[in-house]
Design a protein around this motif. Structure first.
Motif: not given
Lengths: 428, 178
Positions: A54-60, A148-164
């Motif tokens: 899952i981590v690998s897919d998120d980052l990719g 993501f944050e450690k390597l890009t300096g941007l806060k990661g948004a993988f723990s967020t959700r989407i509605v649709y």
């Protein structure tokens, strides 16, 4: 009734996996950073989800990274002593993640993760994350956010959700509409509301605890506010005509919305605690699709007051009105990045309706998509990705594009047409 | 001739009652939850559930066969003007409504899929209101008419292209009971 509703909601949460959105990365950045996420060691544990995958897919999917395929890994180290950095360097990786999972108390697991700079042979980050064994995806997305944050300096948004919203036409005049919520990667979808009548315009409150949306379940359009934790919902006072386009103020105390009770669509601001309704637009044309500036001082909206739909900004304290879009004959449904600098919208040119982004500092407009029926752009809270609805093979699907247009992915879904995505804010 | 008028009138009464029944907007209630819906349903109303009491007394005017009139009126792209091919039937509906103050209609406006959804909601309403105005000019009381927009949410035909789009840009006139 309420109890029944909540238990149904829970049932829906339990029975979900079937309609997962599957992410395909269709294009990446020119030089994504190579990273290897090594399978975590989990001796003797039967785990429902593969955290490292899952981590690998998120980052990719973020487009910032290129994740190494497991098939190409020469070993599966899970501690620093087992890592031979030279091997990982030779196979082209700049960074690597290793980890091990141990059982904790009360059905919990402890995942110890380590992130390494392969070139410098140095540990960048390590943490032991405790999580529930049936919520391993939460653990995985947390790890993705950290890496993501450690390597890009941007806060990661993988723990967020989407509605649709999904829609299925079963027969003429026989539809099933579902308001669904899923992880940011489309996994774990669950149904929040199902109806035979249209559902549209879902909007997150800034604290991520509530949704506002439009439902036609009473045979007329009405805005509902629903508490996500309890499933409890409230119908906002309705009026004759349109009741649509809810948008939360950043402080969560007010809803901007569209009513046509005075004869034609106008934007109003409803103060939720008092029920006070203030009309903020005054024009015989169409005024709709409000969205707030991040500071809560302005409301942006679509208006055809100049003949064709364009996006305007109204400063609430001064009531000063400013037209923001000039390029093209159709610009609508704007959304701002959290820093207020970039405006994403639906832009029509000779080849159809596309997602575009305008830099409000320079007013440069970039058209990000080439498909012709793109709509409903929504921005990840870290500003990295715009999610939007489009058509692929005649079906409604969600796609993603980075603000610079270099990263693209689609989320195909087998269950009807998918549309109206709304990306959550950061969740606690 | 007399007999045929009586038959016509009867047909009309039955047809209009049938239309009223069929066109009743489907509402969500607890009963609909067999599909697994999690709609609270507490606010569902029973508007137009097929009780034809509101249209009783019609059929007295045998010259008006409302049941044979068009009930779907199409619109040009990006336009909310009542088209010439709609005028005749709309005038007949107006005549009927004007002479039957207890009858009422819902005008459901629709748009094609192009453009954004809430903007299309507004376009659908413009079309429904154009028909509402047309009926008003022809003597129908505002209390007999309700304009509701569905935007692009309820297409008649799925799929993209002029063929589908032209069928989806429409106003549906539906007799309802009160």
């Amino acid at each position: 009734m309420k109890k029944w509703f909540i238990s149904t909601l829970l049932l829906m949460i339990a029975v979900t996996a079937r309609a997962d959105l599957v992410v395909e990365v269709t294009q990446g950045v020119d030089a994504p950073t190579p990273i290897a996420v090594v399978p975590f060691q989990a001796s003797g544990l039967a785990l429902s989800d593969d955290i490292a995958q899952i981590v690998s897919d998120d980052l990719g999917r973020s487009g910032f990274f290129k994740s190494m395929s497991r098939a190409n890994m020469l070993g599966t180290p899970s501690t620093q002593e087992q890592v031979f950095f030279r091997d990982w360097r030779v196979s082209g990786n700049d960074y690597m993640v290793i980890g091990r999972i141990a059982p904790g108390v009360n059905g919990q697991v402890q995942a110890t993760v380590e992130l390494y700079d392969v070139l410098k042979e140095r540990q960048i980050w390590s943490e032991t994350v405790t999580g529930n064994s049936n919520n391993l995806r939460d653990v995985a997305h947390y790890i993705s956010d950290q890496v993501f944050e450690k390597l890009t300096g941007l806060k990661g948004a993988f723990s967020t959700r989407i509605v649709y919203v999904t829609a299925k036409m079963l027969a003429p005049n026989n539809f099933t509409f579902k308001l669904q919520m899923a992880d940011s990667d489309g996994a774990r979808p669950r149904t929040i509301l199902q109806s035979k009548e249209p559902i549209l315009s879902p909007a997150w409150s800034q604290d991520g605890s509530k949704l506002a949306y439009v439902s036609f379940e009473s045979s007329r359009p009405a805005i509902y506010v629903q508490e996500l934790a309890t499933g409890q919902r409230q119908k906002v006072q309705t009026f004759r005509g349109l009741n649509g386009s809810p948008a939360w103020s950043p402080d969560g105390s007010r809803l901007a919305l569209v009513l046509s009770k005075d004869g034609n669509p106008e934007v109003y601001v409803l103060t939720l605690a008092t029920g006070q309704l203030d009309r903020i637009t005054h024009h015989y044309g169409i005024d709709t699709e409000p969205t707030w500036s991040p500071d809560g001082q302005s409301i942006l909206f679509t208006s055809d007051r100049a003949g064709l739909p364009q996006i305007y900004s109204l400063n609430l304290p001064t009531r000063e009105l400013k037209r923001l879009t000039y390029e093209g004959k159709y610009n609508s449904r704007g959304r701002l990045t959290q820093d207020g600098r970039f405006l994403t919208m639906v832009h029509q040119d000779s080849s159809g309706f596309h997602i575009a982004v305008q830099d409000l500092k320079t007013n440069r407009l970039d058209i990000l998509t080439s498909s012709s029926l793109d709509e409903s752009p929504t921005i990840a809270p870290n500003g990295s990705i715009i999610l939007y609805a489009t058509k692929k093979g005649g079906k409604g699907v969600l796609s993603g594009v980075s603000l610079d247009g270099r990263v693209r992915f689609t989320m195909p879904n087998g269950d009807g047409d998918v549309r109206e995505p709304a990306w959550s804010p950061y969740l606690q | 001739m007399r007999a045929s008028n009586a038959v016509k009138a009867l047909t009309l009464a039955v047809s209009v009652a049938w239309i009223a029944g069929c066109s009743s907007p489907s509402t969500l209630s607890e009963d609909d939850s067999s599909t697994g819906g999690s709609t609270a349903g507490s606010s569902s109303n029973t508007y137009g559930t097929g009780d034809a009491s509101g249209v009783s007394g019609m059929g007295t005017d045998g010259n008006l066969d409302v049941a044979n009139l068009k009930t779907i009126f199409y619109f040009d792209f990006d336009d909310s003007t009542v088209r010439a091919d709609s005028v005749g039937d709309l005038e007949a509906h107006a005549q009927y409504l004007a002479s039957h103050p207890s009858a009422s209609v819902r005008l459901e406006g629709h748009a094609d899929e192009r453009g954004t959804r809430e903007y299309n909601m507004a376009l659908g309403e413009r079309r429904a209101k154009a028909v509402e105005r047309f009926l008003g000019v022809n003597g129908v009381s505002g209390a007999q008419v309700e304009a509701i927009s569905y935007g692009e949410e309820k297409p008649v035909v799925m799929g993209s292209g002029d063929g589908s789009w032209s069928q989806n840009r429409r106003v549906e006139l539906k007799y309802v009971s009160r």
